[in-house]
Design a protein around this motif. Structure first.
Motif, PDB file in Angstrom:
ATOM      1  N   ALA A  76      -0.574 -16.041  32.553  1.00  0.00           N
ATOM      2  CA  ALA A  76      -1.496 -15.055  32.879  1.00  0.00           C
ATOM      3  C   ALA A  76      -2.702 -14.538  34.018  1.00  0.00           C
ATOM      4  O   ALA A  76      -3.231 -15.654  33.212  1.00  0.00           O
ATOM      5  N   ALA A  77      -3.361 -13.981  35.188  1.00  0.00           N
ATOM      6  CA  ALA A  77      -3.805 -14.714  36.249  1.00  0.00           C
ATOM      7  C   ALA A  77      -5.259 -14.081  35.150  1.00  0.00           C
ATOM      8  O   ALA A  77      -5.259 -13.113  34.643  1.00  0.00           O
ATOM      9  N   LYS A  78      -6.322 -14.323  35.529  1.00  0.00           N
ATOM     10  CA  LYS A  78      -7.582 -14.307  34.730  1.00  0.00           C
ATOM     11  C   LYS A  78      -8.112 -13.289  35.900  1.00  0.00           C
ATOM     12  O   LYS A  78      -8.944 -13.445  36.790  1.00  0.00           O
ATOM     13  N   VAL A  79      -8.330 -11.946  34.963  1.00  0.00           N
ATOM     14  CA  VAL A  79      -9.453 -11.559  35.803  1.00  0.00           C
ATOM     15  C   VAL A  79     -10.892 -11.452  35.448  1.00  0.00           C
ATOM     16  O   VAL A  79     -11.041 -11.318  34.499  1.00  0.00           O
ATOM     17  N   GLU A  80     -12.019 -11.391  36.482  1.00  0.00           N
ATOM     18  CA  GLU A  80     -12.807 -11.650  36.430  1.00  0.00           C
ATOM     19  C   GLU A  80     -13.554  -9.745  36.634  1.00  0.00           C
ATOM     20  O   GLU A  80     -12.584  -8.858  36.161  1.00  0.00           O
ATOM     21  N   PRO A  81     -14.617  -9.892  35.333  1.00  0.00           N
ATOM     22  CA  PRO A  81     -14.983  -8.347  35.201  1.00  0.00           C
ATOM     23  C   PRO A  81     -15.289  -8.363  35.696  1.00  0.00           C
ATOM     24  O   PRO A  81     -16.315  -8.160  36.773  1.00  0.00           O
ATOM     25  N   ALA A  82     -15.822  -6.886  36.363  1.00  0.00           N
ATOM     26  CA  ALA A  82     -16.373  -6.127  37.403  1.00  0.00           C
ATOM     27  C   ALA A  82     -17.058  -5.723  37.933  1.00  0.00           C
ATOM     28  O   ALA A  82     -18.304  -6.121  38.796  1.00  0.00           O
ATOM     29  N   ILE A  83     -18.616  -6.417  36.649  1.00  0.00           N
ATOM     30  CA  ILE A  83     -19.707  -6.344  36.464  1.00  0.00           C
ATOM     31  C   ILE A  83     -20.259  -8.218  35.388  1.00  0.00           C
ATOM     32  O   ILE A  83     -19.590  -7.437  34.293  1.00  0.00           O
ATOM     33  N   PRO A  84     -20.905  -8.383  36.984  1.00  0.00           N
ATOM     34  CA  PRO A  84     -20.770  -9.603  35.748  1.00  0.00           C
ATOM     35  C   PRO A  84     -21.059  -9.915  34.462  1.00  0.00           C
ATOM     36  O   PRO A  84     -22.897  -9.300  34.141  1.00  0.00           O
ATOM     37  N   ALA A  85     -21.453 -10.604  33.522  1.00  0.00           N
ATOM     38  CA  ALA A  85     -22.084 -10.552  32.350  1.00  0.00           C
ATOM     39  C   ALA A  85     -23.735 -11.144  32.711  1.00  0.00           C
ATOM     40  O   ALA A  85     -24.204 -12.000  33.388  1.00  0.00           O
ATOM     41  N   ASP A  86     -25.202 -10.306  31.752  1.00  0.00           N
ATOM     42  CA  ASP A  86     -26.625 -11.083  32.219  1.00  0.00           C
ATOM     43  C   ASP A  86     -26.447 -11.733  30.880  1.00  0.00           C
ATOM     44  O   ASP A  86     -26.652 -10.143  29.912  1.00  0.00           O
ATOM     45  N   PRO A  87     -27.008 -12.772  30.300  1.00  0.00           N
ATOM     46  CA  PRO A  87     -27.219 -13.115  29.514  1.00  0.00           C
ATOM     47  C   PRO A  87     -28.897 -11.884  28.892  1.00  0.00           C
ATOM     48  O   PRO A  87     -28.727 -11.560  27.736  1.00  0.00           O
ATOM     49  N   ALA A  88     -29.934 -11.891  29.932  1.00  0.00           N
ATOM     50  CA  ALA A  88     -31.082 -11.458  28.946  1.00  0.00           C
ATOM     51  C   ALA A  88     -30.282  -9.619  28.650  1.00  0.00           C
ATOM     52  O   ALA A  88     -31.104  -9.213  27.463  1.00  0.00           O
ATOM     53  N   ILE A  89     -29.017  -8.612  29.899  1.00  0.00           N
ATOM     54  CA  ILE A  89     -29.348  -7.705  28.906  1.00  0.00           C
ATOM     55  C   ILE A  89     -28.210  -7.951  27.625  1.00  0.00           C
ATOM     56  O   ILE A  89     -28.829  -6.975  26.733  1.00  0.00           O
ATOM     57  N   GLU A  90     -27.225  -9.098  27.700  1.00  0.00           N
ATOM     58  CA  GLU A  90     -26.589  -9.088  26.645  1.00  0.00           C
ATOM     59  C   GLU A  90     -27.371  -9.507  25.004  1.00  0.00           C
ATOM     60  O   GLU A  90     -27.381  -8.563  23.285  1.00  0.00           O
ATOM     61  N   ALA A  91     -28.643 -10.607  25.395  1.00  0.00           N
ATOM     62  CA  ALA A  91     -29.814 -10.519  24.168  1.00  0.00           C
ATOM     63  C   ALA A  91     -30.383  -9.409  23.606  1.00  0.00           C
ATOM     64  O   ALA A  91     -30.751  -9.197  22.731  1.00  0.00           O
ATOM     65  N   ALA A  92     -30.847  -8.349  24.868  1.00  0.00           N
ATOM     66  CA  ALA A  92     -31.864  -6.884  24.589  1.00  0.00           C
ATOM     67  C   ALA A  92     -30.534  -5.858  23.585  1.00  0.00           C
ATOM     68  O   ALA A  92     -31.147  -5.665  22.588  1.00  0.00           O
ATOM     69  N   VAL A  93     -28.992  -5.520  23.868  1.00  0.00           N
ATOM     70  CA  VAL A  93     -28.275  -5.328  23.506  1.00  0.00           C
ATOM     71  C   VAL A  93     -28.130  -4.961  22.055  1.00  0.00           C
ATOM     72  O   VAL A  93     -27.970  -4.988  20.864  1.00  0.00           O
TER      73      VAL A  93
END
Length: 184
Positions: A1-18
């Motif tokens: 299966a083809a890998k689909v990239e997320p529409a919004i790339p992950a941002d480590p700073a935002i992920e850490a804040a969440v």
């Protein structure tokens, strides 16, 4: 299966804040954030205009930490009135829990709850055109006019498939064919 990239790339700073915010929240706050209420229970009608009740709003968001509000007023509001309503909801949410409230308008065939906005045919009719560009343009205009009302989210498009005409919302999707719904 083809890998689909997320529409919004992950941002480590935002992920850490969440993750940090989630770690400090109580179970009750997390449950509240997963709760959605209709705007009707947070106010009343006065002289043909919807008025938020500050005590009800403070109770729903401040006490119960409600994370989402959907519109259901029978009568549309002006963009300015939506600015006022949604702005107040967001102000209370940010003060009470520090997380924006998800506010959504049920704009399935145009910005139908915004006075002066563009209406389009129901999605079942757009589906009958077999014209995905038409569906795209209608959605783009609806999104623009909804955002102009200070609303970041619209409950559209409806991606159900119409299998039973007795279902009262069958007109809000593109028809009974899965492929057509996917294309539209």
């Amino acid at each position: 299966a083809a890998k689909v990239e997320p529409a919004i790339p992950a941002d480590p700073a935002i992920e850490a804040a969440v993750e940090a915010k989630l770690a400090e929240m109580t179970l009750e706050e997390k449950v509240g954030q997963m709760t959605e209420v209709a705007i009707d229970i947070l106010g009343h009608w006065e002289n043909g205009e919807f008025v938020l009740d500050q005590d009800k709003l403070d109770n729903a968001i401040g006490k119960y930490k409600v994370g989402s509000v959907l519109n259901t007023p029978v009568v549309g509001q002006t963009p300015e009135k939506w600015q006022e309503i949604i702005g107040l909801v967001q102000e209370v949410s940010m003060r009470a829990i520090g997380i924006p409230c998800v506010y959504g308008l049920d704009q399935n065939h145009g910005a139908t709850y915004t006075l002066g906005a563009t209406f389009f045919p129901q999605n079942i009719n757009v589906g009958a055109s077999f014209n995905p560009e038409l569906a795209y343009e209608a959605a783009k205009i609806t999104a623009y006019e909804t955002r102009a009302s200070n609303c970041p989210w619209t409950y559209s498009p409806t991606l159900d498939m119409a299998r039973d005409p007795r279902w009262p919302r069958d007109r809000e999707n593109y028809g009974e064919d899965a492929h057509e719904n996917a294309v539209m």
